[in-house]
Design a protein around this motif. Structure first.
Motif, mmCIF file in Angstrom:
data_model
loop_
_atom_site.group_PDB
_atom_site.id
_atom_site.type_symbol
_atom_site.label_atom_id
_atom_site.label_comp_id
_atom_site.label_asym_id
_atom_site.label_seq_id
_atom_site.Cartn_x
_atom_site.Cartn_y
_atom_site.Cartn_z
ATOM 1 N N THR A 148 44.050 45.855 31.271
ATOM 2 C CA THR A 148 42.753 45.283 31.790
ATOM 3 C C THR A 148 43.085 44.339 33.004
ATOM 4 O OG1 THR A 148 42.959 43.597 30.331
ATOM 5 C CG2 THR A 148 41.749 45.749 29.641
ATOM 6 N N PRO A 149 41.796 44.162 33.752
ATOM 7 C CA PRO A 149 41.887 43.401 35.111
ATOM 8 C C PRO A 149 41.741 41.875 34.660
ATOM 9 C CG PRO A 149 39.677 44.362 34.900
ATOM 10 C CD PRO A 149 40.339 44.823 33.644
ATOM 11 N N PHE A 150 41.659 41.170 35.668
ATOM 12 C CA PHE A 150 41.529 39.620 35.530
ATOM 13 C C PHE A 150 39.949 39.239 35.233
ATOM 14 C CE2 PHE A 150 40.690 39.672 40.042
ATOM 15 C CZ PHE A 150 39.831 39.006 40.303
ATOM 16 N N ASN A 151 39.296 40.142 36.142
ATOM 17 C CA ASN A 151 37.781 39.490 36.225
ATOM 18 C C ASN A 151 37.085 39.602 34.975
ATOM 19 O OD1 ASN A 151 37.441 42.484 36.424
ATOM 20 N ND2 ASN A 151 35.817 42.502 37.879
ATOM 21 N N LYS A 174 47.712 45.197 27.391
ATOM 22 C CA LYS A 174 48.333 44.508 28.369
ATOM 23 C C LYS A 174 47.308 43.905 29.135
ATOM 24 C CE LYS A 174 49.548 44.409 32.175
ATOM 25 N NZ LYS A 174 48.981 42.930 32.727
ATOM 26 N N GLU A 177 48.047 39.192 33.797
ATOM 27 C CA GLU A 177 48.650 37.990 33.658
ATOM 28 C C GLU A 177 48.265 37.167 34.104
ATOM 29 O OE1 GLU A 177 49.033 40.651 35.452
ATOM 30 O OE2 GLU A 177 50.270 40.501 37.429
ATOM 31 N N LYS A 207 53.992 44.738 36.022
ATOM 32 C CA LYS A 207 54.103 46.438 36.240
ATOM 33 C C LYS A 207 55.212 46.712 35.439
ATOM 34 C CE LYS A 207 55.978 49.354 39.782
ATOM 35 N NZ LYS A 207 55.599 50.552 39.264
ATOM 36 N N VAL A 210 53.637 47.440 32.222
ATOM 37 C CA VAL A 210 52.549 48.666 32.380
ATOM 38 C C VAL A 210 53.354 50.124 32.154
ATOM 39 C CG1 VAL A 210 51.201 49.786 33.834
ATOM 40 C CG2 VAL A 210 50.903 47.406 33.597
ATOM 41 N N VAL A 225 41.401 49.542 33.374
ATOM 42 C CA VAL A 225 40.521 49.017 34.355
ATOM 43 C C VAL A 225 41.226 47.997 35.308
ATOM 44 C CG1 VAL A 225 38.302 48.007 34.710
ATOM 45 C CG2 VAL A 225 38.683 49.305 32.797
ATOM 46 N N GLY A 226 40.911 48.357 36.674
ATOM 47 C CA GLY A 226 41.664 47.646 37.586
ATOM 48 C C GLY A 226 41.332 48.105 38.929
ATOM 49 N N SER A 227 42.233 47.829 39.974
ATOM 50 C CA SER A 227 41.986 48.231 41.436
ATOM 51 C C SER A 227 42.595 49.759 41.483
ATOM 52 C CB SER A 227 42.922 47.415 42.380
ATOM 53 O OG SER A 227 44.309 47.677 42.067
ATOM 54 N N ILE A 230 46.052 50.841 41.991
ATOM 55 C CA ILE A 230 47.028 50.851 40.559
ATOM 56 C C ILE A 230 46.445 51.845 39.564
ATOM 57 C CG2 ILE A 230 47.804 49.218 38.584
ATOM 58 C CD1 ILE A 230 48.664 48.148 41.583
ATOM 59 N N THR A 249 38.164 52.284 38.186
ATOM 60 C CA THR A 249 38.607 51.415 39.324
ATOM 61 C C THR A 249 37.618 50.783 40.512
ATOM 62 O OG1 THR A 249 38.864 53.679 40.583
ATOM 63 C CG2 THR A 249 40.824 52.710 39.403
ATOM 64 N N CYS A 282 33.067 44.289 39.647
ATOM 65 C CA CYS A 282 33.193 45.600 40.217
ATOM 66 C C CYS A 282 31.662 46.023 40.423
ATOM 67 C CB CYS A 282 34.002 46.709 39.310
ATOM 68 S SG CYS A 282 33.049 46.773 37.695
ATOM 69 N N GLU A 384 37.320 47.531 49.690
ATOM 70 C CA GLU A 384 36.640 46.526 48.512
ATOM 71 C C GLU A 384 37.174 44.994 48.745
ATOM 72 O OE1 GLU A 384 38.112 46.525 44.492
ATOM 73 O OE2 GLU A 384 36.348 46.449 43.605
ATOM 74 N N PHE A 451 29.231 54.176 30.838
ATOM 75 C CA PHE A 451 29.422 53.419 32.305
ATOM 76 C C PHE A 451 30.519 54.168 33.054
ATOM 77 C CE2 PHE A 451 32.035 50.409 34.330
ATOM 78 C CZ PHE A 451 31.282 49.468 34.921
HETATM 79 P P1 NAD Z 1 44.768 45.108 39.462
HETATM 80 O O1 NAD Z 1 44.871 46.523 39.752
HETATM 81 O O2 NAD Z 1 45.570 44.226 40.354
HETATM 82 O O3 NAD Z 1 45.371 44.706 37.977
HETATM 83 C C1 NAD Z 1 44.872 45.416 36.671
HETATM 84 C C2 NAD Z 1 45.787 45.709 35.865
HETATM 85 O O4 NAD Z 1 46.980 46.364 36.477
HETATM 86 C C3 NAD Z 1 46.415 44.302 35.286
HETATM 87 O O5 NAD Z 1 46.727 44.168 34.023
HETATM 88 C C4 NAD Z 1 47.619 44.210 36.250
HETATM 89 O O6 NAD Z 1 48.857 43.541 35.435
HETATM 90 C C5 NAD Z 1 48.245 45.644 36.196
HETATM 91 N N1 NAD Z 1 49.018 45.912 37.627
HETATM 92 C C6 NAD Z 1 48.891 44.961 38.597
HETATM 93 N N2 NAD Z 1 49.929 45.557 39.725
HETATM 94 C C7 NAD Z 1 50.359 46.646 38.937
HETATM 95 C C8 NAD Z 1 51.258 47.482 39.488
HETATM 96 N N3 NAD Z 1 51.975 47.475 40.753
HETATM 97 N N4 NAD Z 1 51.791 48.452 38.792
HETATM 98 C C9 NAD Z 1 51.146 48.605 37.367
HETATM 99 N N5 NAD Z 1 50.481 47.783 36.900
HETATM 100 C C10 NAD Z 1 49.881 46.636 37.669
HETATM 101 O O7 NAD Z 1 43.031 44.725 39.438
HETATM 102 P P2 NAD Z 1 42.675 43.246 39.207
HETATM 103 O O8 NAD Z 1 42.942 42.576 40.631
HETATM 104 O O9 NAD Z 1 43.246 42.565 37.967
HETATM 105 O O10 NAD Z 1 41.050 43.324 38.961
HETATM 106 C C11 NAD Z 1 40.200 43.665 40.253
HETATM 107 C C12 NAD Z 1 39.962 45.117 40.382
HETATM 108 O O11 NAD Z 1 39.580 45.781 39.061
HETATM 109 C C13 NAD Z 1 39.021 45.547 41.376
HETATM 110 O O12 NAD Z 1 39.266 46.564 42.288
HETATM 111 C C14 NAD Z 1 37.784 45.745 40.540
HETATM 112 O O13 NAD Z 1 36.732 46.809 41.112
HETATM 113 C C15 NAD Z 1 38.117 46.488 39.500
HETATM 114 N N6 NAD Z 1 37.454 46.664 38.270
HETATM 115 C C16 NAD Z 1 36.581 47.797 38.014
HETATM 116 C C17 NAD Z 1 35.924 47.915 36.932
HETATM 117 C C18 NAD Z 1 35.275 49.545 36.617
HETATM 118 O O14 NAD Z 1 34.818 49.460 35.574
HETATM 119 N N7 NAD Z 1 35.461 50.102 37.665
HETATM 120 C C19 NAD Z 1 35.688 46.745 36.058
HETATM 121 C C20 NAD Z 1 36.377 45.719 36.492
HETATM 122 C C21 NAD Z 1 37.186 45.637 37.565
#
Ligand code: NAD
Length: 500
Positions: A148-151, A174, A177, A207, A210, A225-227, A230, A249, A282, A384, A451
């Motif tokens: 999961t992401p930080f936001n 996970k 961090e 990473k 992950v 959920v994240g960027s 990734i 993403t 997001c 973004e 969603f």
């Molecule tokens: P991120 O991709 O940096 O991190 C997400 C997760 O991936 C974290 O747990 C992180 O530890 C892990 N991670 C980071 N780098 C990695 C790597 N190199 N290899 C494997 N795992 C890795 O995202 P973030 O900055 O925590 O969150 C913000 C992003 O999440 C934005 O892009 C936002 O749009 C997106 N987001 C999307 C949604 C959705 O539903 N579409 C919802 C919330 C956030």
């Protein structure tokens, strides 16, 4: 020695670690703790817990028994909201009311997960042939790896995992961090709610953790959920290990405003959905797409005035509208995107680059920043930007607005403000976004709807929230059965492939 925020495995917190990373308070810029970083051995320990006899008992427990735990969990989330909001705000930087709002949506997700028996019940067909009945059932997938992401330190995990747990799975989670503490608080609430140890496990890390989750043969499904960068990696690697993966993403959400719209309401929506949570959602509105020069000019004035009235502050400042961004790196990358946009020739009409908090000079603050006259070939338009810098891209017609929205790499959410039903209908029918709003600032659906975005805002067909989440977290089995009386047993052999 700094406090270590550890893993949580088999109901126990583990702080011994070879590797760790700093955790900051973004409002002040201070390092407040260190977060343990898991390696493959720790992931293996967590998977062993998640596949233990205790966890398997949960998979076999009745719906009624599981729901008692979810009901209790919901009550605990309500009664402990203030404590949890403080933990979220301190590590994330979002204001306390914003954190309370997030917890409210988390609670809504838990409430929906109490519908698991309804959304997973199967189908039945009587006497399909020769007294044979056919029915389908849904059984847990096993261990779900959640990344999961930080936001949204609690909303995303709660919505995702309450359904995964409600249908009988166990979890290896996970968290980001950057915000590890809310996860441990959440785990303790599950324990207090009566979830058996071993069902809910947390591995902190980066990473390395992950990759170990993606590679572990004991993990059946991955929710990410994240960027986008990734998320695409997680999807490709996870599916190559034959796991079921749903990856949500990034986004760049367009808000189209027609000349007939209530411009005051549209300006309010743009400012609140654009700058709320320091634009780190997001579903934040990233771009304003006014149709026609007159609409653009009027909106620009209204938005400047309303944005100038916003107050930045620490997460616990009751006057603050929004807070710092998550990290020093994030601040740098937003500032770089603004500098680049200036160099590319957009008009900078509000410049928050030099903002400094009077008390917390090391906090990661950026003042609200706004560009006009963006062009679609500018990086600022394409990327973004996860911080309080927004832009206006002017168009002349609704056709052009739809075309611009659909040409973007991301298709998470988009919104139209209009008083005309025909424009609204055209927009939601033709726009290629997973979530569409009409006269609402953020088209985030309630948890009983699915969603998810389209195009590169989502990888994989399934959803992590809503009714489809229950299907993602279960395997479908179809059973054909016959119960003949002894004298009715078929005495013949037939090699024909037929239904009778
Ligand atoms: P991120 O991709 O940096 O991190 C997400 C997760 O991936 C974290 O747990 C992180 O530890 C892990 N991670 C980071 N780098 C990695 C790597 N190199 N290899 C494997 N795992 C890795 O995202 P973030 O900055 O925590 O969150 C913000 C992003 O999440 C934005 O892009 C936002 O749009 C997106 N987001 C999307 C949604 C959705 O539903 N579409 C919802 C919330 C956030």
């Amino acid at each position: 020695m700094d406090q270590i925020i550890g893993h949580y495995i088999s109901g126990r917190c583990i702080t011994e670690t070879q590797h760790s990373g700093p955790v900051f308070n973004p409002s002040t810029g201070e390092e407040i703790a260190r977060c343990a970083y898991a390696d493959a051995t720790t992931i293996d320990l967590a998977v062993k817990a998640a596949t233990s006899p205790n966890a398997k008992k949960w998979a076999k427990a009745s719906h009624a028994a599981r729901l008692q735990v979810l009901f209790k969990m919901r009550e605990l989330m309500v009664s402990r909201t203030a404590e949890l909001a403080e933990i979220i705000g301190r590590e994330h930087g979002k204001t306390i009311p914003d954190a309370i709002g997030e917890i409210g949506r988390a609670i809504e997700g838990i409430e929906f997960a109490c519908n698991a028996p309804h959304v997973t019940k199967g189908e039945y067909a009587h006497n399909v042939a020769g007294d044979i009945d056919v029915f389908s059932i849904r059984v847990p997938v096993g261990v779900v790896g959640c990344i999961t992401p930080f936001n949204f330190p609690i909303m995303i995990p709660a919505v995702m995992m309450s359904m995964a747990v409600s249908v009988g799975n166990s979890i290896v989670w996970k968290p980001s961090e950057k915000v590890p503490s809310a996860a441990l608080f959440f785990a303790n609430l599950w324990k207090e709610a009566g979830l058996p140890d071993d069902v809910f496990n947390i591995v902190q890390g980066d990473k390395v953790a992950v990759d170990a989750i993606l590679e572990h043969p004991g993990i059946a499904a991955i929710s990410f959920v994240g960027s986008t960068q990734i998320g695409e990696y997680v999807y490709q690697k996870g599916t190559s290990y034959n796991k079921r993966v749903a990856s949500f993403t990034g986004g760049k959400n367009h808000m189209v405003v027609m000349p007939d719209a209530d411009l005051e309401a549209a300006a309010n929506a743009f400012v609140s959905a654009g700058f709320g949570s320091a634009s780190q959602r997001c579903m934040a509105v990233s771009l304003l797409i006014p149709v026609g020069a007159e609409t653009a000019n009027k909106l620009r004035e209204l938005i400047i005035e309303k944005t100038k009235a916003l107050k930045l502050g620490a997460y616990n400042d009751p006057q603050a509208d929004f807070g710092a961004v998550i990290s020093a790196q994030s601040k740098q990358s937003v500032l770089k995107a603004i500098d680049q946009c200036v160099a590319d020739g957009a008009e900078l009409i509000l410049d928050g680059r030099d903002y400094e908090h009077p008390e917390y000079k090391n906090g990661y603050y950026i003042g609200p920043t706004l560009f006009d006259h963006l062009k679609t070939d500018m990086d600022f338009y394409k990327q973004e930007v996860f911080g309080p810098a927004r832009g206006i891209l002017r168009v002349n017609t609704l056709d052009e607005a739809i075309e611009v929205t659909n040409s973007h790499e991301f298709g998470n959410g988009s919104v139209i403000f209009t008083r005309d039903g025909k424009s609204s209908h055209r927009f939601f029918m033709e726009v290629e976004s997973g979530m569409v709003g009409v006269n609402v600032p953020v088209p985030l659906p309630v948890s009983y709807f699915n969603f998810g975005g389209l195009r590169r805002s989502k990888f994989g067909e399934s959803h992590l929230y809503g009714p489809d989440a229950a299907r993602f977290y279960t395997k479908l089995k179809t059973i054909s059965q016959k119960w003949p009386a002894p004298e009715e047993n078929d005495q013949t052999i037939s090699l024909a492939f037929k239904i009778t």
